[in-house]
Enzyme design. Structure first.
Site, PDB file in Angstrom:
ATOM      1  CG  ASP A   1     -57.720 -37.908 -34.920  1.00 15.51           C
ATOM      2  OD1 ASP A   1     -56.935 -38.853 -35.106  1.00 15.51           O
ATOM      3  OD2 ASP A   1     -57.409 -36.874 -34.296  1.00 15.51           O
TER       4      ASP A   1
ATOM      5  CD  GLU B   1     -55.937 -44.499 -33.560  1.00 15.83           C
ATOM      6  OE1 GLU B   1     -56.455 -43.852 -32.634  1.00 15.83           O
ATOM      7  OE2 GLU B   1     -55.719 -44.024 -34.686  1.00 15.83           O
TER       8      GLU B   1
ATOM      9  CG  ASP C   1     -50.449 -37.232 -35.121  1.00 20.67           C
ATOM     10  OD1 ASP C   1     -51.221 -36.800 -36.002  1.00 20.67           O
ATOM     11  OD2 ASP C   1     -50.792 -37.397 -33.941  1.00 20.67           O
TER      12      ASP C   1
HETATM   13  O1  MIG Z   1     -54.025 -36.317 -30.202  1.00 16.03           O
HETATM   14  O2  MIG Z   1     -57.399 -33.464 -33.460  1.00 16.03           O
HETATM   15  O3  MIG Z   1     -53.622 -37.355 -35.980  1.00 16.03           O
HETATM   16  O4  MIG Z   1     -54.303 -35.035 -37.371  1.00 16.03           O
HETATM   17  O5  MIG Z   1     -54.880 -32.747 -35.856  1.00 16.03           O
HETATM   18  C1  MIG Z   1     -54.099 -35.429 -31.282  1.00 16.03           C
HETATM   19  C2  MIG Z   1     -56.074 -33.085 -33.232  1.00 16.03           C
HETATM   20  C3  MIG Z   1     -55.440 -35.573 -31.973  1.00 16.03           C
HETATM   21  C4  MIG Z   1     -54.409 -36.385 -33.961  1.00 16.03           C
HETATM   22  C5  MIG Z   1     -54.506 -36.402 -35.444  1.00 16.03           C
HETATM   23  C6  MIG Z   1     -54.213 -35.026 -35.973  1.00 16.03           C
HETATM   24  C7  MIG Z   1     -55.196 -34.034 -35.389  1.00 16.03           C
HETATM   25  C8  MIG Z   1     -55.102 -34.070 -33.863  1.00 16.03           C
HETATM   26  N1  MIG Z   1     -55.345 -35.429 -33.381  1.00 16.03           N
END
Ligand code: MIG
Length: 783
Positions: free
Chosen positions: A407, A410, A484
């Protein structure tokens, strides 16, 4: 923040945005051929053209230097030695292969790419290639009235992208995704054009911010980048499927995923302790709901430090993982790209001591705020760093982990720009470049690093990675979830064209958070979404902190029973899905398909957003709105049997189909077949029986498909550890004929034969299997 006020539409903005005058490439001065590449020296810059294969051509424009042909890391195929025929006259130079033709007008320099019949694919007229002094490189192309556009990776909005303008800049978007929310997390600067039933593709290989504009002008579309070269490939098709084969020949295909990754996944931000995870697993087993993976979100870590477990919340991760494994469930931990700035944390120490973090040109480490607080970011553009990061996964694999969820890659940073400072200077394997140039490929490189490391450590087992960010080619390493979303019906609707277009962009294993991530889901939405999820390539229920829990039992038994039925169907359909993933790994053709991929001559399919196909013979037409129990379903050519009612519907017509909440309309093409197994238990998901369900036709139909199976988790299939059956099915008024044309591989499944179940057999129709008339019980023996 001025952009959020009326200032955004102030007079004169248009002019400001222009960024200086546009320079056309000008007229051709001279040209030469070196090896297989043609170099054109034009008034205002240089262009190179080479045939990558006889059906893929690469065009590169460099306004200042000699064109560089090597492309980004997305490209893995090597250029072939292609025979090219040249023709020249005063005005034109024509380059021809067996399958393609590039016509170059000399003054001004304009190129038209045609197929071998001289049919135009990509053409330039009044404007062609050009640039601006700020570094932007631009291509204008002719847009025909009947052009339809697909692909562009992960975008909101409808299936057909005509009339849209998209930007590629990997971005963390927590705000509700709506039709104009752009860019999102992934950048796949690739699209396919469908024109009168024939298709071609364009891949703009540029990792800077890029823009595709299929909207602003009536007769032209354009694509441009903030910097770098205008470097693009044209794939000549001519079918939509062959375009995909050509694009994935260049950028790679998804390796066959482990079977468990195709099962049902349960996630939550976050299941916060070992006890909670055990309880969750137990509930699935007790309720008889199949489950293959539980995801651990950021709370499992010690202060959000990657490569750690919090010793209070998760005191015995190894035991937890082993115990769950016994229950047939795997653990997938999240790993973010930010490394906490903490001089007492070994990963941070190594990163600093071994010089592995992203830095400014002046030498200072770049720090950004993410979950762990101030953090440094590994410079994945460097081979040494990728190796280090990959090796670190030994921490997880030693605990028995086979899947990782990446995650925030980017990379997302909590600041105004939402990402790293674009002035950061990446090492880029010895060819330093700024973050502005490499931003879009950062996540891709994190996946490459993770995949290589895990593959090494798993000693013959297939790793599974799930990523949020990526660039073209990311399918070689990871599955993609669409970030999200929210628990809105609109987001369920939007997920269909989004995942279909990801599939058309080379990413076959993708899916949204089932039930919706943010916002509170409800019983009806979760039920409908779970039905769709059972047929979307990646199937994971995930929800956010502070919102309702949405495990399948949260809304009572009535709904649980409905969801369980579909989650089980996912497993009953696994042989069919797995065979299609095998096909995707060979050809790049996705498992979940828009109807236009199979019926490119049928205009009704061109922007069909609320139906999709699984393979070439199944149409899923889910209900995507609340309180609705009837919907219109368009069925293309053929006769289609509704799975739950056995009713046959005529193709080329729209039907009104009734579907109560426990019912999702699924249609199978008559004259075709499906491979299915029985769901037995969560602990051992190895299929013990195999059934070929034939949907008999009484008219002359013939159908051919490949059934594929293997151990589901190792790489032995790359040798001969697989079972592959090439099956032909022919129906006519008096017979249903099944022939195994070929059986390949040495894999011995538990089932020793394939049961054949024939639906809709007419009186007087005989069943003939491998040349022999079959009696009461129909079976295909395996060698
Ligand atoms: O800024 O790790 O898209 O699936 O649960 C939030 C917490 C960070 C974004 C991900 C989401 C995940 C969440 N993350």
């Amino acid at each position: 923040m001025l952009e959020d006020t009326s200032f955004a539409i102030h007079p004169g903005k248009e002019k400001d945005a222009e960024n200086g005058p546009y320079y056309d490439i000008g007229k051709l001065l001279d040209h030469k051929k070196i090896d297989n590449t043609y170099f054109f020296n034009c008034e205002n810059g240089k262009v190179a053209i080479r045939f990558y294969t006889d059906i893929i051509v690469q065009v590169v424009m460099n306004p200042t230097d000699e064109p560089k042909m090597e492309g980004s890391r997305a490209v893995i195929a090597l250029p072939e030695n292609v025979a090219v025929e040249e023709q020249q006259n005063e005005a034109h130079l024509t380059l021809k292969t067996d399958k393609l033709e590039v016509v170059i007008k000399k003054s001004p320099f304009r190129i038209t790419i045609n197929d071998h019949d001289g049919r135009e694919l990509v053409a330039e007229t009044d404007r062609g290639m050009g640039f601006k002094k700020g570094g932007e490189v631009i291509a204008y192309k002719v847009m025909h009235d009947n052009d339809h556009f697909y692909g562009f990776g992960e975008k909101s909005g409808h299936l057909d992208k005509r009339g849209e303008k998209y930007e590629m800049w990997n971005t963390d978007v927590y705000a509700p995704h709506n039709p104009e929310t752009d860019p999102l997390y992934e950048s796949i600067p690739y699209f396919m054009t469908l024109r009168e039933g024939r298709a071609h593709g364009v891949f703009f290989d540029n990792t800077f911010r890029t823009v595709f504009d299929m909207k602003s002008e009536e007769n032209n579309y354009s694509f441009w980048a903030e910097g770098g070269q205008l470097d693009y490939y044209v794939f000549a098709g001519p079918e939509p499927k062959t375009v995909l084969e050509q694009y994935t020949h260049l950028t790679g295909r998804m390796p066959l995923p482990p079977k468990w990754a195709l099962g049902y996944h349960q996630s939550r931000y976050s299941y916060e302790s070992e006890a909670e995870v055990r309880e969750l697993a137990k509930t699935f087993i007790e309720h008889g709901i199949p489950l293959d993976a539980i995801h651990l979100d950021i709370h499992y870590m010690n202060g959000y430090r990657v490569f750690t477990f919090d010793s209070e919340r998760f005191p015995t991760p190894e035991k937890l993982i082993a115990d769950l494994r016994e229950m047939g469930i795997r653990i997938i931990p999240i790993v973010d790209s930010g490394v906490k700035k903490d001089p007492e944390y070994h990963i941070y120490q190594e990163g600093v001591n071994e010089d592995l973090f992203c830095k400014y040109i002046e030498g200072a480490i770049y720090f950004g705020d993410v979950w762990p607080g101030t953090s440094a970011f590994p410079d994945f553009t460097d081979d040494k760093v990728r190796k280090w990061w990959g090796d670190k996964h030994q921490f997880y694999t030693d605990l028995g982990i086979e899947g990782i969820w990446n995650d925030m890659n980017e990379p997302a940073v909590f600041n105004e720009t939402k990402t790293m400072n674009v002035a950061v200077m990446h090492r880029n394997d010895g060819n330093p470049a700024t973050h502005r140039e490499l931003h879009n490929i950062y996540g891709f490189l994190m996946e490459e690093a993770t995949y290589e490391g895990m593959k090494d450590q798993l000693e013959g087992k297939r790793p599974f990675l799930l990523t949020r960010a990526g660039y073209a080619g990311v399918q070689r390493y990871a599955a993609v979830w669409t970030g999200d979303n929210r628990s809105f019906w609109e987001h369920l609707q939007m997920s269909l064209p989004m995942v279909m277009n990801l599939g058309l962009s080379g990413v076959p294993l993708a899916g949204p958070d089932v039930g919706g991530f943010a916002h509170d889901t409800n019983a009806e939405l979760l039920t409908r979404w779970t039905q769709v999820g059972a047929f979307t390539p990646f199937f994971r229920n995930h929800s956010a902190l502070g919102f309702k829990y949405q495990e399948p039992w949260q809304f009572g038994e009535i709904y649980e029973t409905m969801m369980k039925k579909y989650i089980r169907m996912r497993y009953e359909w696994m042989p069919q899905l797995y065979s299609l993933f095998y096909q995707a790994s060979k050809t790049g053709i996705p498992v979940m398909r828009p109807l236009m991929l199979e019926f490119p001559d049928d205009e009704k399919t061109y922007n069909l957003n609320d139906q999709f196909m699984i393979g070439d013979n199944v149409i899923v037409a889910p209900i995507l709105a609340p309180s609705i129990t009837d919907r219109a379903v368009y069925l293309p050519e053929g006769e289609w049997v509704e799975l739950f009612t056995d009713v046959t519907y005529e193709g080329k017509l729209t039907h009104l189909i009734h579907a109560e909440l426990d019912h999702m309309p699924i249609f199978v093409k008559r004259g075709s077949a499906l491979m299915q197994t029985d769901w037995t238990s969560n602990t051992n998901k190895t299929p013990k029986t195999m059934t070929m369900h034939v949907y008999a036709s009484d008219s002359d139909e013939s159908y051919r498909f490949t059934f594929y199976d293997d151990d589901g988790e190792t790489f032995e299939y790359q040798e001969d550890g697989f079972l592959e059956l090439d099956i032909e099915l022919k129906s006519s008024a008096d017979s249903v004929v099944i022939n195994v044309l070929q059986q390949n591989g040495v894999f011995l499944p538990v089932y020793k034969e394939i049961n054949v179940n024939i639906a809709g057999l007419m009186e007087g129709q005989r069943v003939i299997i491998n040349g022999e008339t079959s009696g009461e019980k129909h079976v295909i023996p395996l060698k």
